[in-house]
Design an enzyme around this catalytic site. Sequence first.
Site, short mmCIF file in Angstrom:
data_model
loop_
_atom_site.label_atom_id
_atom_site.label_comp_id
_atom_site.label_asym_id
_atom_site.label_seq_id
_atom_site.Cartn_x
_atom_site.Cartn_y
_atom_site.Cartn_z
N HIS A 67 -9.31 24.00 -1.76
CA HIS A 67 -9.65 23.02 -2.80
C HIS A 67 -10.29 21.77 -2.20
O HIS A 67 -9.87 21.33 -1.14
CB HIS A 67 -8.40 22.62 -3.60
CG HIS A 67 -7.98 23.67 -4.58
ND1 HIS A 67 -7.41 24.87 -4.18
CD2 HIS A 67 -8.06 23.73 -5.93
CE1 HIS A 67 -7.15 25.61 -5.26
NE2 HIS A 67 -7.53 24.94 -6.33
N PRO A 68 -11.25 21.19 -2.91
CA PRO A 68 -11.88 19.96 -2.42
C PRO A 68 -10.97 18.76 -2.70
O PRO A 68 -10.11 18.82 -3.59
CB PRO A 68 -13.13 19.85 -3.30
CG PRO A 68 -12.68 20.45 -4.62
CD PRO A 68 -11.77 21.60 -4.23
N GLU A 87 -14.68 19.50 -13.89
CA GLU A 87 -13.30 19.02 -14.06
C GLU A 87 -13.14 17.59 -13.55
O GLU A 87 -12.50 16.75 -14.19
CB GLU A 87 -12.34 19.96 -13.34
CG GLU A 87 -12.22 21.32 -14.03
CD GLU A 87 -11.80 22.46 -13.12
OE1 GLU A 87 -11.71 23.59 -13.60
OE2 GLU A 87 -11.58 22.22 -11.91
N GLN A 88 -13.74 17.31 -12.39
CA GLN A 88 -13.62 15.95 -11.83
C GLN A 88 -14.36 14.95 -12.72
O GLN A 88 -13.90 13.81 -12.90
CB GLN A 88 -14.12 15.91 -10.38
CG GLN A 88 -13.26 16.77 -9.44
CD GLN A 88 -13.35 16.35 -7.96
OE1 GLN A 88 -13.65 15.20 -7.64
NE2 GLN A 88 -13.09 17.28 -7.07
N PHE A 119 -4.34 17.22 -1.86
CA PHE A 119 -3.70 16.95 -3.16
C PHE A 119 -4.44 17.75 -4.23
O PHE A 119 -5.65 17.57 -4.42
CB PHE A 119 -3.81 15.45 -3.45
CG PHE A 119 -3.32 15.04 -4.81
CD1 PHE A 119 -1.97 15.03 -5.12
CD2 PHE A 119 -4.22 14.61 -5.77
CE1 PHE A 119 -1.53 14.63 -6.37
CE2 PHE A 119 -3.79 14.20 -7.03
CZ PHE A 119 -2.43 14.21 -7.33
N VAL A 120 -3.71 18.63 -4.92
CA VAL A 120 -4.33 19.41 -5.99
C VAL A 120 -3.63 19.08 -7.30
O VAL A 120 -2.40 19.06 -7.37
CB VAL A 120 -4.23 20.93 -5.70
CG1 VAL A 120 -4.79 21.75 -6.87
CG2 VAL A 120 -4.99 21.28 -4.42
N ILE A 121 -4.43 18.80 -8.30
CA ILE A 121 -3.90 18.48 -9.62
C ILE A 121 -4.88 19.00 -10.67
O ILE A 121 -6.09 19.04 -10.41
CB ILE A 121 -3.68 16.95 -9.77
CG1 ILE A 121 -2.86 16.64 -11.03
CG2 ILE A 121 -4.99 16.19 -9.76
CD1 ILE A 121 -2.37 15.19 -11.08
N ALA A 123 -7.06 18.30 -13.03
CA ALA A 123 -7.69 17.03 -13.42
C ALA A 123 -8.02 16.98 -14.91
O ALA A 123 -8.02 15.91 -15.51
CB ALA A 123 -8.97 16.82 -12.60
#
Lengths: 174, 174
Positions: A67-68, A87-88, A119-121, A123
């Site tokens: 993940h970025p 998403e971002q 950190f993955v969430i 978004a």
Amino acid sequence: MDIDAVNALPYEDFVDVFGNVVEKCPIVAAAVWSTRPFASLNALEAAVSEFIDALPESGKEGILRCHPDLAGRDLQRGTLTRESRGEQAQAGLDALEPAEMSRMARLNGEYKERFGFPFVICARMCDKANILQQLSERCRNERAAERARGVEEVKKIGRLRLQGLVLTGSPDKL
Amino acid sequence: MDIDAVNALPYEDFVDVFGNVVEKCPIVAAAVWSTRPFASLNALEAAVSEFIDALPESGKEGILRCHPDLAGRDLQRGTLTRESRGEQAQAGLDALEPAEMSRMARLNGEYKERFGFPFVICARMCDKANILQQLSERCRNERAAERARGVEEVKKIGRLRLQGLVLTGSPDKL
């Protein structure tokens, strides 16, 4: 696309369509194809989730590392996947104030230093203020708890992408 | 790059360098980063192999399905990964006679129809005649045996890419 159409896809088309349901991990779609036919969209979502759960812990960390960063290098360079870019942007991460940007970069760096994965969430379920707050809080978790939390976020992201693809033909139009 | 330099890579750089050691499966490099430091190049190769072995059978099939057909659609469209392009060219698959091309397409189709994953072989260890012969023979195997055989070929391909990257800085220059 109804579930019969999903079940009728040869693996090459299935991977073309669903290969980025889990970010940069086409192996997930390619693997769950083995478990078709799916009774429903829910069953397909469950198959993705079960495949992730069956990975060794290193594999779960591997998924997170694909993940970025949020508002990171890939967003700035324009090298995000189409799904991540949408998403971002929806969370407002492509239009941060300079102060928010530097806070995000600092916290992302602390998080990666502490855990060895980003950190993955999900978004799309958050706005930028909420994301910054959660990033700051989650930096204080234990590693195993945070790995499990990251994986749950991966599943939420995947569920939305999957629903978008099946119900609207686009991963981010739901 | 010596092994100390490999061990010093942050995960983002590690995945940038080794992310296609297993074709289109950056999760593999991203996962084995968890098991660093590696005592040697052999230890890194072994970590990749062990991660693949620890996957559920559907995951092994998933890895196979991330591979392109030999002399197939991606070669014709120019959408092969850099690594696959080099390997297929080395085996002469980018310069097949029309009769060889149609035999390859027919056998690839039969293979995928029978097994639900593509024929995978370490092309750099073969020439085109040998590849056609093995494809024809392996079409007659049992599914489980052929899945295991494909996975062994994935490991051979990965070993050569890894050795190339570590010893020469390029996946196909060894």
